[in-house]
Design a protein around this motif. Sequence first.
Motif, PDB file in Angstrom:
ATOM      1  N   LEU A  70       0.777  -1.242   0.056  1.00 17.94           N
ATOM      2  CA  LEU A  70       0.083  -0.036   0.110  1.00 17.94           C
ATOM      3  C   LEU A  70       0.699   1.344   0.050  1.00 17.94           C
ATOM      4  O   LEU A  70       1.512   1.415   1.021  1.00 17.94           O
ATOM      5  CB  LEU A  70      -0.924  -0.007   1.245  1.00 17.94           C
ATOM      6  CG  LEU A  70      -1.809   1.204   1.346  1.00 17.94           C
ATOM      7  CD1 LEU A  70      -2.684   1.505   0.382  1.00 17.94           C
ATOM      8  CD2 LEU A  70      -2.568   1.066   2.638  1.00 17.94           C
ATOM      9  N   VAL A  71       0.831   1.984  -1.090  1.00 17.86           N
ATOM     10  CA  VAL A  71       1.484   3.211  -1.183  1.00 17.86           C
ATOM     11  C   VAL A  71       0.581   4.386  -0.611  1.00 17.86           C
ATOM     12  O   VAL A  71      -0.293   4.768  -1.163  1.00 17.86           O
ATOM     13  CB  VAL A  71       1.907   3.426  -2.618  1.00 17.86           C
ATOM     14  CG1 VAL A  71       2.784   4.730  -2.781  1.00 17.86           C
ATOM     15  CG2 VAL A  71       2.653   2.458  -3.102  1.00 17.86           C
ATOM     16  N   LEU A  72       0.995   4.920   0.574  1.00 15.73           N
ATOM     17  CA  LEU A  72       0.226   6.052   1.118  1.00 15.73           C
ATOM     18  C   LEU A  72       0.837   7.284   1.000  1.00 15.73           C
ATOM     19  O   LEU A  72       2.232   7.605   1.499  1.00 15.73           O
ATOM     20  CB  LEU A  72       0.170   5.541   2.677  1.00 15.73           C
ATOM     21  CG  LEU A  72      -0.631   4.688   3.003  1.00 15.73           C
ATOM     22  CD1 LEU A  72      -0.730   4.526   4.584  1.00 15.73           C
ATOM     23  CD2 LEU A  72      -2.212   5.425   2.910  1.00 15.73           C
ATOM     24  N   CYS A  73       0.201   8.231   0.330  1.00 15.82           N
ATOM     25  CA  CYS A  73       0.670   9.566   0.151  1.00 15.82           C
ATOM     26  C   CYS A  73       0.049  10.531   1.333  1.00 15.82           C
ATOM     27  O   CYS A  73      -0.871  10.475   1.322  1.00 15.82           O
ATOM     28  CB  CYS A  73       0.357  10.123  -1.227  1.00 15.82           C
ATOM     29  SG  CYS A  73       0.674   9.116  -2.522  1.00 15.82           S
ATOM     30  N   ILE A  74       1.272  11.059   2.109  1.00 11.62           N
ATOM     31  CA  ILE A  74       0.754  11.679   3.085  1.00 11.62           C
ATOM     32  C   ILE A  74       0.462  13.243   3.019  1.00 11.62           C
ATOM     33  O   ILE A  74       1.563  13.780   2.660  1.00 11.62           O
ATOM     34  CB  ILE A  74       1.675  11.624   4.552  1.00 11.62           C
ATOM     35  CG1 ILE A  74       1.888  10.097   4.617  1.00 11.62           C
ATOM     36  CG2 ILE A  74       1.152  12.378   5.627  1.00 11.62           C
ATOM     37  CD1 ILE A  74       0.780   9.136   4.926  1.00 11.62           C
ATOM     38  N   SER A  84      -6.523  -7.304   3.433  1.00 13.14           N
ATOM     39  CA  SER A  84      -6.196  -6.495   4.672  1.00 13.14           C
ATOM     40  C   SER A  84      -5.553  -7.015   5.554  1.00 13.14           C
ATOM     41  O   SER A  84      -4.703  -6.228   6.496  1.00 13.14           O
ATOM     42  CB  SER A  84      -7.456  -5.715   5.308  1.00 13.14           C
ATOM     43  OG  SER A  84      -8.250  -6.953   5.396  1.00 13.14           O
ATOM     44  N   ASP A  85      -5.359  -8.423   5.567  1.00 11.30           N
ATOM     45  CA  ASP A  85      -4.538  -9.369   6.404  1.00 11.30           C
ATOM     46  C   ASP A  85      -3.056  -9.192   6.214  1.00 11.30           C
ATOM     47  O   ASP A  85      -2.134  -9.352   7.279  1.00 11.30           O
ATOM     48  CB  ASP A  85      -4.904 -10.722   6.529  1.00 11.30           C
ATOM     49  CG  ASP A  85      -6.486 -10.587   7.007  1.00 11.30           C
ATOM     50  OD1 ASP A  85      -7.074 -10.066   7.854  1.00 11.30           O
ATOM     51  OD2 ASP A  85      -7.120 -11.798   6.778  1.00 11.30           O
ATOM     52  N   ASP A  86      -2.624  -8.893   5.136  1.00 18.56           N
ATOM     53  CA  ASP A  86      -1.177  -8.751   4.654  1.00 18.56           C
ATOM     54  C   ASP A  86      -0.902  -7.695   3.877  1.00 18.56           C
ATOM     55  O   ASP A  86      -0.554  -7.882   2.613  1.00 18.56           O
ATOM     56  CB  ASP A  86      -0.933 -10.409   4.071  1.00 18.56           C
ATOM     57  CG  ASP A  86       0.546 -10.531   3.804  1.00 18.56           C
ATOM     58  OD1 ASP A  86       1.255  -9.760   4.726  1.00 18.56           O
ATOM     59  OD2 ASP A  86       1.149 -11.070   2.862  1.00 18.56           O
ATOM     60  N   VAL A  87      -0.977  -6.486   4.527  1.00 21.02           N
ATOM     61  CA  VAL A  87      -0.857  -5.377   3.885  1.00 21.02           C
ATOM     62  C   VAL A  87       0.694  -4.815   4.573  1.00 21.02           C
ATOM     63  O   VAL A  87       0.792  -4.690   5.593  1.00 21.02           O
ATOM     64  CB  VAL A  87      -1.692  -4.526   4.125  1.00 21.02           C
ATOM     65  CG1 VAL A  87      -1.518  -3.132   3.403  1.00 21.02           C
ATOM     66  CG2 VAL A  87      -3.215  -4.925   3.303  1.00 21.02           C
ATOM     67  N   ARG A  88       1.396  -4.276   3.549  1.00 15.06           N
ATOM     68  CA  ARG A  88       2.404  -3.551   3.877  1.00 15.06           C
ATOM     69  C   ARG A  88       2.395  -2.155   3.428  1.00 15.06           C
ATOM     70  O   ARG A  88       2.140  -1.842   2.252  1.00 15.06           O
ATOM     71  CB  ARG A  88       3.869  -4.262   3.600  1.00 15.06           C
ATOM     72  CG  ARG A  88       3.978  -5.653   4.146  1.00 15.06           C
ATOM     73  CD  ARG A  88       5.250  -6.385   3.647  1.00 15.06           C
ATOM     74  NE  ARG A  88       4.811  -6.846   1.995  1.00 15.06           N
ATOM     75  CZ  ARG A  88       5.274  -6.190   1.062  1.00 15.06           C
ATOM     76  NH1 ARG A  88       6.221  -5.467   1.212  1.00 15.06           N
ATOM     77  NH2 ARG A  88       4.909  -6.488  -0.033  1.00 15.06           N
ATOM     78  N   SER A  97       0.996   1.815  13.881  1.00 13.95           N
ATOM     79  CA  SER A  97       0.131   1.088  14.744  1.00 13.95           C
ATOM     80  C   SER A  97      -0.997   0.348  14.109  1.00 13.95           C
ATOM     81  O   SER A  97      -1.718  -0.467  14.789  1.00 13.95           O
ATOM     82  CB  SER A  97      -0.434   2.008  15.876  1.00 13.95           C
ATOM     83  OG  SER A  97      -1.256   3.070  15.308  1.00 13.95           O
ATOM     84  N   ARG A  98      -1.180   0.690  12.969  1.00 14.68           N
ATOM     85  CA  ARG A  98      -2.159   0.313  12.168  1.00 14.68           C
ATOM     86  C   ARG A  98      -1.838  -0.947  11.034  1.00 14.68           C
ATOM     87  O   ARG A  98      -2.619  -1.824  10.842  1.00 14.68           O
ATOM     88  CB  ARG A  98      -3.041   1.134  11.477  1.00 14.68           C
ATOM     89  CG  ARG A  98      -3.908   1.765  12.550  1.00 14.68           C
ATOM     90  CD  ARG A  98      -4.346   3.321  11.955  1.00 14.68           C
ATOM     91  NE  ARG A  98      -5.595   3.837  12.637  1.00 14.68           N
ATOM     92  CZ  ARG A  98      -5.040   4.608  13.806  1.00 14.68           C
ATOM     93  NH1 ARG A  98      -4.013   4.743  14.015  1.00 14.68           N
ATOM     94  NH2 ARG A  98      -6.107   5.109  14.526  1.00 14.68           N
ATOM     95  N   VAL A  99      -0.579  -0.435  10.514  1.00 14.80           N
ATOM     96  CA  VAL A  99      -0.157  -1.632   9.344  1.00 14.80           C
ATOM     97  C   VAL A  99       1.591  -1.502   9.486  1.00 14.80           C
ATOM     98  O   VAL A  99       2.088  -0.427   9.992  1.00 14.80           O
ATOM     99  CB  VAL A  99      -0.616  -0.947   8.192  1.00 14.80           C
ATOM    100  CG1 VAL A  99      -0.065   0.520   7.803  1.00 14.80           C
ATOM    101  CG2 VAL A  99      -0.167  -1.722   7.074  1.00 14.80           C
ATOM    102  N   ARG A 100       1.974  -2.595   8.998  1.00 13.48           N
ATOM    103  CA  ARG A 100       3.400  -2.771   8.988  1.00 13.48           C
ATOM    104  C   ARG A 100       4.140  -2.003   7.911  1.00 13.48           C
ATOM    105  O   ARG A 100       3.473  -1.750   6.837  1.00 13.48           O
ATOM    106  CB  ARG A 100       3.639  -4.159   8.566  1.00 13.48           C
ATOM    107  CG  ARG A 100       5.345  -4.450   8.809  1.00 13.48           C
ATOM    108  CD  ARG A 100       5.672  -6.097   8.828  1.00 13.48           C
ATOM    109  NE  ARG A 100       4.856  -6.756   7.751  1.00 13.48           N
ATOM    110  CZ  ARG A 100       5.630  -7.182   6.752  1.00 13.48           C
ATOM    111  NH1 ARG A 100       6.720  -6.858   6.288  1.00 13.48           N
ATOM    112  NH2 ARG A 100       4.900  -7.779   6.057  1.00 13.48           N
ATOM    113  N   ILE A 101       4.905  -1.038   8.261  1.00 11.75           N
ATOM    114  CA  ILE A 101       5.542  -0.111   7.251  1.00 11.75           C
ATOM    115  C   ILE A 101       7.056  -0.610   6.796  1.00 11.75           C
ATOM    116  O   ILE A 101       7.934  -0.974   7.297  1.00 11.75           O
ATOM    117  CB  ILE A 101       5.956   1.060   8.183  1.00 11.75           C
ATOM    118  CG1 ILE A 101       4.559   1.811   8.475  1.00 11.75           C
ATOM    119  CG2 ILE A 101       6.583   2.235   7.083  1.00 11.75           C
ATOM    120  CD1 ILE A 101       4.826   3.267   9.267  1.00 11.75           C
ATOM    121  N   ASP A 102       7.126  -0.750   5.254  1.00  7.69           N
ATOM    122  CA  ASP A 102       8.242  -1.152   4.767  1.00  7.69           C
ATOM    123  C   ASP A 102       9.355   0.091   4.313  1.00  7.69           C
ATOM    124  O   ASP A 102      10.435  -0.313   4.406  1.00  7.69           O
ATOM    125  CB  ASP A 102       7.829  -1.857   3.249  1.00  7.69           C
ATOM    126  CG  ASP A 102       7.647  -3.228   3.369  1.00  7.69           C
ATOM    127  OD1 ASP A 102       7.621  -3.594   4.519  1.00  7.69           O
ATOM    128  OD2 ASP A 102       7.137  -3.820   2.633  1.00  7.69           O
TER     129      ASP A 102
END
Length: 366
Positions: free
Chosen positions: A3-7, A97-101, A120-125
């Motif tokens: 998951l690429v999250l743009c903040i 959603s169970d295996d999202v980085r 705290s919500r998802v593992r960060i790569d």
Amino acid sequence: MLLVLCIDLDDDLGRKTGIETPVIGRDEVVDAAVALASNDPEDSDVNVLFEGVHIYDDVDDEEVEVAAVTGLEGSDVAANRAVGEEVDTVLASLAASDDVRALIVTDGAQDESVVPVIRSRVRIDGVRRVVVRQAQNLESMYYTIKQVLDDPETRGTILVPLGILLLIYPLTIAVELLGYPGSALGVISGLLGLYILARGLGAEEILDEAAERVTSGLYAGRVTIITYVVAAALLVIGGVSGVQRLDAQPEPHTVVEVLASLVAGAIQWFAAAGITSSLGRVTDEYLDGTFRWRYLNAPFYVLAIAAVLHAVSAFFLGNQDLQYLAVMLTGGTLLGLVSTLAFAVAEARFDRPDQHNQGPGGPSSE
């Protein structure tokens, strides 16, 4: 899934485009980036969004999704909480959603303060910070300097001190030519001190506001413009009169006698200035339709205060006895009380609520 999250911590995307967030999907993020670039091409969050899309396009060995989440302008705590809530929304929309980085894309350290909330919500790569490359040539430098000089705040912060420093040498020469070589440092330090004091007190804003009020008052025909000028002249005359009275007195022995001499010579002029300015203000309030009877207390208060100060100064100078002081103190107090009660009764009896916002012509006819 990656998951690429743009903040966008301060919600430039939502505030400038009106797009609802979070934005999920490649095409949706591209549309959001184009909309933000159209509204504010210089916003660095545009590069964050396009970098997120670029990462999305480069990943071909696993499932990937891109999304843009925003916070709130102002409080960092509230912004971090808002980002966390939007990340929850994004995760809930993903099938895997169970295996999202997550790979976080930001434009600076401020946006990266939200990393613990996301962790705290998802593992960060990883975290990718977007830095825009600029051509370091003469043209780029020219336009950068031009933009800096066009900013009024920057001009006042940089150019004024620089101008004062450049004036040090010619000021020193001028002072030496006048035969006061020891005064050069004092003149220079005085100029620097005045500038620093003016910047610290916000004198430029005060002067701009005063000039705007005077201009609007002239165009609106306000009586206070004239009465304030007259009052200022009376204050100057009062100050001169007080100094002349002090010079005419025998050599004073105490600070009380000095103050009493100044007050005795100036109080009648100061009282005239106070009455003039207060009457001008009352007139403008009446013309604006906001007149209240209690406003007429001001001239009587000025008279009462002037009478008390005159009696006190005359007593300390030995020109009047204790009986005169007692009479004037009582008279000043009674004058203030009587005027207050009289205008309070007049306001209660003659004022009507529907007349407070009416002009001098009275209530308008329906």
